[in-house]
Each structure stands twice: as structure tokens, then as C-alpha cells.
Design an enzyme around this catalytic site. Structure first.
Site, PDB file in Angstrom:
ATOM      1  N   ASP A   1      33.537  -8.231 -28.602  1.00 31.07           N
ATOM      2  CA  ASP A   1      33.728  -6.894 -29.143  1.00 31.07           C
ATOM      3  C   ASP A   1      34.585  -6.480 -30.601  1.00 31.07           C
ATOM      4  O   ASP A   1      36.044  -5.757 -30.455  1.00 31.07           O
ATOM      5  CB  ASP A   1      35.226  -6.536 -27.546  1.00 31.07           C
ATOM      6  CG  ASP A   1      34.286  -6.588 -27.005  1.00 31.07           C
ATOM      7  OD1 ASP A   1      33.430  -6.943 -26.220  1.00 31.07           O
ATOM      8  OD2 ASP A   1      35.297  -6.418 -25.496  1.00 31.07           O
TER       9      ASP A   1
ATOM     10  N   GLU B   1      32.065  -4.031 -25.747  1.00 32.16           N
ATOM     11  CA  GLU B   1      32.577  -3.435 -23.671  1.00 32.16           C
ATOM     12  C   GLU B   1      31.818  -2.283 -23.919  1.00 32.16           C
ATOM     13  O   GLU B   1      32.545  -0.984 -25.034  1.00 32.16           O
ATOM     14  CB  GLU B   1      33.930  -3.098 -24.106  1.00 32.16           C
ATOM     15  CG  GLU B   1      34.479  -2.798 -22.238  1.00 32.16           C
ATOM     16  CD  GLU B   1      36.363  -2.450 -22.364  1.00 32.16           C
ATOM     17  OE1 GLU B   1      36.649  -2.312 -21.483  1.00 32.16           O
ATOM     18  OE2 GLU B   1      36.472  -3.106 -23.087  1.00 32.16           O
TER      19      GLU B   1
ATOM     20  N   LYS C   1      28.627  -4.699 -22.492  1.00 32.76           N
ATOM     21  CA  LYS C   1      29.669  -5.270 -21.343  1.00 32.76           C
ATOM     22  C   LYS C   1      29.648  -4.487 -20.135  1.00 32.76           C
ATOM     23  O   LYS C   1      30.630  -3.597 -20.879  1.00 32.76           O
ATOM     24  CB  LYS C   1      29.584  -6.729 -21.148  1.00 32.76           C
ATOM     25  CG  LYS C   1      31.543  -6.694 -22.269  1.00 32.76           C
ATOM     26  CD  LYS C   1      32.013  -7.923 -22.565  1.00 32.76           C
ATOM     27  CE  LYS C   1      33.665  -7.808 -23.718  1.00 32.76           C
ATOM     28  NZ  LYS C   1      34.369  -6.464 -22.708  1.00 32.76           N
TER      29      LYS C   1
ATOM     30  N   LYS D   1      35.405  -6.246 -18.753  1.00 29.09           N
ATOM     31  CA  LYS D   1      36.530  -7.538 -19.098  1.00 29.09           C
ATOM     32  C   LYS D   1      36.189  -8.791 -20.244  1.00 29.09           C
ATOM     33  O   LYS D   1      35.481  -9.188 -21.250  1.00 29.09           O
ATOM     34  CB  LYS D   1      37.587  -7.142 -19.123  1.00 29.09           C
ATOM     35  CG  LYS D   1      38.306  -5.844 -18.957  1.00 29.09           C
ATOM     36  CD  LYS D   1      38.752  -5.192 -19.276  1.00 29.09           C
ATOM     37  CE  LYS D   1      39.107  -4.037 -18.855  1.00 29.09           C
ATOM     38  NZ  LYS D   1      38.972  -2.724 -20.155  1.00 29.09           N
TER      39      LYS D   1
ATOM     40  N   VAL E   1      38.370  -9.763 -29.695  1.00 26.75           N
ATOM     41  CA  VAL E   1      39.491  -9.073 -29.576  1.00 26.75           C
ATOM     42  C   VAL E   1      39.397  -8.235 -28.378  1.00 26.75           C
ATOM     43  O   VAL E   1      38.541  -8.193 -27.770  1.00 26.75           O
ATOM     44  CB  VAL E   1      40.369  -7.836 -30.164  1.00 26.75           C
ATOM     45  CG1 VAL E   1      40.264  -8.796 -31.122  1.00 26.75           C
ATOM     46  CG2 VAL E   1      38.757  -7.398 -30.482  1.00 26.75           C
ATOM     47  N   THR E   2      40.075  -7.912 -27.404  1.00 29.87           N
ATOM     48  CA  THR E   2      41.789  -8.823 -27.953  1.00 29.87           C
ATOM     49  C   THR E   2      42.063 -10.065 -26.932  1.00 29.87           C
ATOM     50  O   THR E   2      41.464  -9.889 -25.891  1.00 29.87           O
ATOM     51  CB  THR E   2      42.582  -7.527 -27.050  1.00 29.87           C
ATOM     52  OG1 THR E   2      43.213  -7.816 -25.614  1.00 29.87           O
ATOM     53  CG2 THR E   2      42.333  -6.614 -28.220  1.00 29.87           C
TER      54      THR E   2
ATOM     55  N   CYS F   1      39.763  -9.473 -22.848  1.00 30.08           N
ATOM     56  CA  CYS F   1      38.031  -9.614 -22.997  1.00 30.08           C
ATOM     57  C   CYS F   1      38.355 -11.332 -22.960  1.00 30.08           C
ATOM     58  O   CYS F   1      37.824 -11.559 -22.659  1.00 30.08           O
ATOM     59  CB  CYS F   1      37.913  -8.178 -23.966  1.00 30.08           C
ATOM     60  SG  CYS F   1      37.457  -6.717 -23.437  1.00 30.08           S
TER      61      CYS F   1
ATOM     62  N   GLN G   1      48.154 -28.407 -20.008  1.00 31.67           N
ATOM     63  CA  GLN G   1      47.409 -29.038 -18.892  1.00 31.67           C
ATOM     64  C   GLN G   1      46.231 -29.992 -18.809  1.00 31.67           C
ATOM     65  O   GLN G   1      45.525 -29.734 -18.356  1.00 31.67           O
ATOM     66  CB  GLN G   1      47.007 -28.408 -17.153  1.00 31.67           C
ATOM     67  CG  GLN G   1      48.372 -28.093 -16.807  1.00 31.67           C
ATOM     68  CD  GLN G   1      48.955 -27.144 -15.631  1.00 31.67           C
ATOM     69  OE1 GLN G   1      48.544 -28.076 -14.325  1.00 31.67           O
ATOM     70  NE2 GLN G   1      49.193 -25.487 -15.674  1.00 31.67           N
TER      71      GLN G   1
END
Length: 274
Positions: free
Chosen positions: A76, A124, A180, A183, A208-209, A213, A253
Site C-alpha cells: 500500500d 487498497e 485488495k 486490510k 504502510v500503515t 494493512c 514470544q
């Protein structure tokens, strides 16, 4: 924030009170569909020419088995979000942070092209009739499909001037461009099919951002078995705290979502790959 880009929040007491005020719903008919279809497992790519590693990635080295297995995803980088008077700015955002990440993204893109890697760009974008834009999304962002500036055309509509990649990162001939409607880059697109057909199992991600997304796409890719590295200085948010939180979540993790590294370390690793 951002007109509820993902939805709304409320306290439990407020939700319960609203539910208590509703008329009792009629029983739902039909049996649930269960079990769901089994996911397709992404097979491990065999070793081959061009394998390498980003040794200084977090939380530990990010390695790929071959050049064929590694792809770069540019998310994006479109004028709608980066132009000083574009859609993003119209929401009251400072686009300078997003613009500041373009040089690092260009560095990664140049290194990927030099190695002949698979490159995909996302935008997007919705169809001209907004047939792929859910009413809920349009309600929270009424600007979608509207013309805020004649030089950029209709907001988030495929083919409009504002719905193009910024010139510094424009797709080269032969590189995949994915339009797309959501998002995440996997929802409502052929991206997964295209990556599998190309033999890609590992992704270097810029875009971005960071928290919307980019993070949505990382989580979608992770669930589909792709190993992903997010380039720290080649992603940005209108909100610095959101970017920092996302980077921390990705590597937490033991890399629950993936890896992060700087553009310099990624470019150096690509140049040194066997």
C-alpha cells in the site's frame, strides 16, 4: 481513531444494556457447518541457489533456503495514503512519517530486484461500483468512492490517480500488482495462489500503515505458513506508538508473528546470499 478502522469498542455494561433493550430474536434455523475445511499446508521449500540469512534480525536470524523461496511484499505505498493533500491527510494525519520510510523501502526493493526475487505490490482498492466494499466499511469511512481532489480522483478506487503507487516505488514490468478490497492482502485476492505458484515460502515485507494493512497481512501470511520479516525502517504509521507496538508484537514470544530487521541489514544479506 481513524473513524474506527477496525470497528468500535465499548464497556461490558454498555453492551449488556444495549442487548437487554433489544426485542427477543427468533430462533435460528439450520445446523452449523462443522467441521470447517482443512487448511492447505505450505510445504517447506528445498535448499537451492540464493539461500541466505539476516543474521541480526529479531528475535533471531531470519533464514531462507533459496532465492526462489524468498519474495518481497510492498504493501500500500499508494498516493491515497502518502500524498500531502491525499486521503490520509484529509483525515487530519501528518503524512511525513510515511514519506520518511520510502527511501528504506526503495533500498529493499532495489536489492530484491538485483537478486531477481519475486516482488508483489498491493493497493487498497475497490471496484468502481464499490461492489466489493462492505457497507460497514463505507459507513465508517464515507470518503471511499468520493472525489476529494480531482487530481487524485475517487478515494480508494482502482485505476484512479490517487490509487497508484508513489513513483519512487512504482512496480517494474513483470512484478505482481494486487488490488485488495480489505486490510489484509490475502482477503479477496489471488495473492496466496500466486505466491504458492512461484514457490515462495518466505516474505520480506515493507509498507504502510504498520498497525493496519501491514499487520493484517503479516497475520494472514503467518496463518498460511509463510515466514515473514517486517523491515523496521521501511514501514510507518501516522501514529508512532502504534508502529512501535506492532514491531514489538511481531517478534514477541519467539517471533509469534515473524521477524523484524533494518533495511540495511536486509539489503546486505540479499547482496551476500549464495
Amino acid at each position: 481513531m481513524q473513524h474506527g478502522v477496525f470497528g468500535a469498542v465499548a464497556a461490558a455494561d454498555a453492551v449488556v444494556a444495549a442487548l437487554d433493550a433489544l426485542p427477543r430474536a427468533a430462533p435460528r434455523g439450520g445446523a452449523p457447518t462443522w467441521p470447517p475445511p482443512a487448511p492447505r499446508v505450505l510445504a517447506a521449500a528445498p535448499p537451492g541457489p540464493g539461500g541466505g540469512a539476516v543474521a541480526r534480525a529479531k528475535p533471531f536470524a531470519f533464514a531462507w533456503p533459496s532465492a526462489r523461496a524468498l519474495g518481497v511484499l510492498m504493501i500500500d505505498w499508494q498516493r491515497d495514503f502518502l500524498d500531502p493533500e491525499g486521503f490520509g491527510a484529509s483525515l487530519g494525519n501528518d503524512v511525513a512519517p510515511l514519506r520518511s520510510a520510502v527511501p528504506a523501502a526503495a533500498r529493499v526493493l532495489e536489492a530484491a530486484r538485483a537478486r531477481g526475487l519475486f516482488v508483489a505490490h498491493t493497493l487498497e482498492a475497490h471496484a468502481a461500483d464499490l461492489g466489493d466494499c462492505p457497507p460497514s466499511k463505507k459507513r465508517r469511512c464515507e470518503a471511499i468512492g468520493e472525489t476529494l481532489d480531482a487530481s487524485r480522483g475517487r478515494v480508494l478506487v482502482r485505476g484512479e490517480p490517487g490509487n497508484a503507487v508513489v513513483p519512487e516505488l512504482a512496480p517494474a514490468a513483470g512484478e505482481l500488482v494486487v488490488h485488495k478490497p480489505g486490510k489484509g492482502a490475502f482477503y479477496g485476492t489471488t495473492l496466496e495462489r500466486d505466491l504458492r505458484a512461484a514457490g515462495v515460502t518466505h516474505l520480506v515485507v515493507t509498507g504502510v500503515t504498520t498497525e493496519v494493512c501491514v499487520q493484517s497481512t503479516l497475520r494472514e501470511a503467518n496463518d498460511r505458513g509463510f515466514d515473514c520479516l517486517l523491515v523496521e525502517d521501511a514501514t510507518e504509521s501516522y501514529f508512532p506508538a502504534f508502529k512501535r507496538a506492532t514491531l514489538d508484537m511481531v517478534v514477541a514470544q519467539g517471533g509469534i508473528v515473524g521477524w523484524t530487521a533494518t533495511a540495511g541489514d536486509v539489503a546486505a544479506a540479499l547482496a551476500a546470499a549464495a
